[in-house]
Design an enzyme around this catalytic site. Structure first.
Site, PDB file in Angstrom:
ATOM      1  CG  ASP A  79       4.842  -0.353   0.781  1.00  0.00           C
ATOM      2  OD1 ASP A  79       4.899  -0.453  -0.079  1.00  0.00           O
ATOM      3  OD2 ASP A  79       3.738  -0.051   1.981  1.00  0.00           O
ATOM      4  CD  GLU A 144       1.220  -5.140  -0.606  1.00  0.00           C
ATOM      5  OE1 GLU A 144       0.029  -5.889  -0.515  1.00  0.00           O
ATOM      6  OE2 GLU A 144       2.345  -4.743   0.761  1.00  0.00           O
TER       7      GLU A 144
END
Length: 400
Positions: A79, A144
């Site tokens: 991400d 994250e």
């Protein structure tokens, strides 16, 4: 659009992932791509989605090659943060275009580039040596850059519950400030966030005796928090530092005394503290400040305030294990000629979860452009990091 035929493996892998606009928590096809690459190499790939009320569902990947020990885990996230104003980019943020030997794209360094290099290193290792005498796993999340609730933490618990055990881990975060080989992150400061709200009495600014202005009390409380340093640096960590990150009254009128005033703060703390002791220190300072202050001169009551802790406390940690650090340092020196500095500076990462399962360090690309417009990485740096990872794999498995 670049044609990547003939490019090294790391550049091809990175380009494919950048073209997946995986703004957290959307994996946007990145995990599909990784599974497509890893499965033919012999990895057993498992996809796991975690959920929790109030947060988005997150897709995660755990892939393992081999069944024996030593077991090395590579951890990371696909991400990315939003691109921001795309028109401000010199090249499209999700185009993975190359100009003058540099690839542009969101996630190029944080941290799709690290994942791409480690995959390329594993491919090179298998071609050169065959399957290692041990195991390699990838633990990859899409959470994250977000709340970090449905990602690495839960994936580790899930895998450990199935009997997975690891001997060491590398997180591919961009750890280097100037050049590949500058720095290994072997620990991180802790992080604690909170919000202070001072409760006053709303009123007309021309009639202050009928109101209590909470801004006055908030200023005094913040002074009580910030006036005295929390500590000095320790052997491995910088001094604890507190920053006020926002001050709000929610008041659009200039002639109205607000009812409440709120300040948000974040503290990065060293190994002098843990979450509980630091919270106690914060509350003690606030209580002293509240008793010594008054919202308005002449009023007897102390400041009326409340404190809310925001999110989870990220604990401070330090990896003292010598084999992982030593072999990675040796690989870096062999490839780059540099002796890496060991550092605990910077923010937090998913290493804070991994440290409860095995020794962990962070080593990846150069972080100068992470989260910025025109995030980018030189193709030569991808080659260098791949070579370091390959040399480390050779040294790690030959020594067990």
């Amino acid at each position: 659009m670049n044609d990547y035929t003939g490019f090294p493996a790391a550049a091809r892998h990175l380009a494919a992932m950048i073209r997946c606009p995986s703004v957290t928590p959307d994996t946007a096809g990145t995990l599909d791509y990784l599974e497509k690459v890893l499965a033919p190499l012999g990895f057993n790939c498992q996809r796991v989605t975690f959920s929790e009320a109030g947060t988005a569902d997150v897709d995660n990947l755990y892939a393992r090659l081999g069944s024996g020990s030593p077991h090395l885990m590579f951890a990371g996230h696909t991400d990315v943060v939003p691109a921001g104003e795309e028109a401000a980019w010199a090249l499209p943020p999700f185009g993975a275009e190359v100009k003058d030997g540099v690839m542009y794209g969101r996630g190029a360094v944080d941290m799709k580039g690290g994942i791409a290099c480690f995959i390329a290193a594993v491919e090179a290792y298998l071609e050169k040596h065959g399957k290692p005498d041990g195991s390699v796993s990838f633990l990859i999340t899409g959470d994250e850059e977000g709340p970090s609730v449905n990602g690495t933490d839960k994936l580790l618990q899930w895998a450990a519950g199935k009997g997975e055990r690891w001997d060491a881990s590398i997180v591919g975060e961009p750890s280097n400030p100037e050049a590949i080989g500058d720095m290994i992150k072997n620990g991180r400061r802790g992080s604690l966030s909170g919000r202070i709200t001072v409760h006053g009495v709303q009123g007309h600014s021309a009639y202050p005796h009928l109101a209590d202005n909470p801004v006055r009390g908030l200023m005094d409380l913040l002074d009580a928090l910030l006036a005295t340093p929390f500590d000095e640096e320790t052997d491995h960590f910088q001094p604890t530092n507190m920053e006020v990150t926002t001050v709000d009254v929610g008041n659009p009128a200039v002639n109205v005394i607000p009812a409440d005033a709120t300040a948000g703060f974040n503290i990065r703390f060293n190994d002098t503290w843990d979450g509980d002791s630091l919270k106690a220190e914060i509350l003690s300072r606030l209580e002293k400040g509240a008793k010594a202050s008054r919202i308005r001169h002449g009023k007897d009551a102390p400041v009326n305030y409340s404190v809310d802790w925001v999110g989870r406390v990220s604990p401070v940690f330090l990896t003292r294990e010598t084999e992982l650090v030593g072999k990675l340092s040796a690989a870096i020196a062999d490839v780059t000629g540099r002796t890496p500095e060991l550092s605990t500076g910077g923010g937090t990462s998913d290493a804070r979860f991994i440290k409860d399962y095995c020794p962990v360090v962070e080593f990846g690309l150069i972080g100068q452009t992470m989260h910025q417009v025109d995030e980018r990485i030189a193709l030569s740096d991808l080659d260098t990091l791949t070579a370091v990872y390959l040399r480390f794999l050779e040294g790690w498995f030959s020594g067990h």
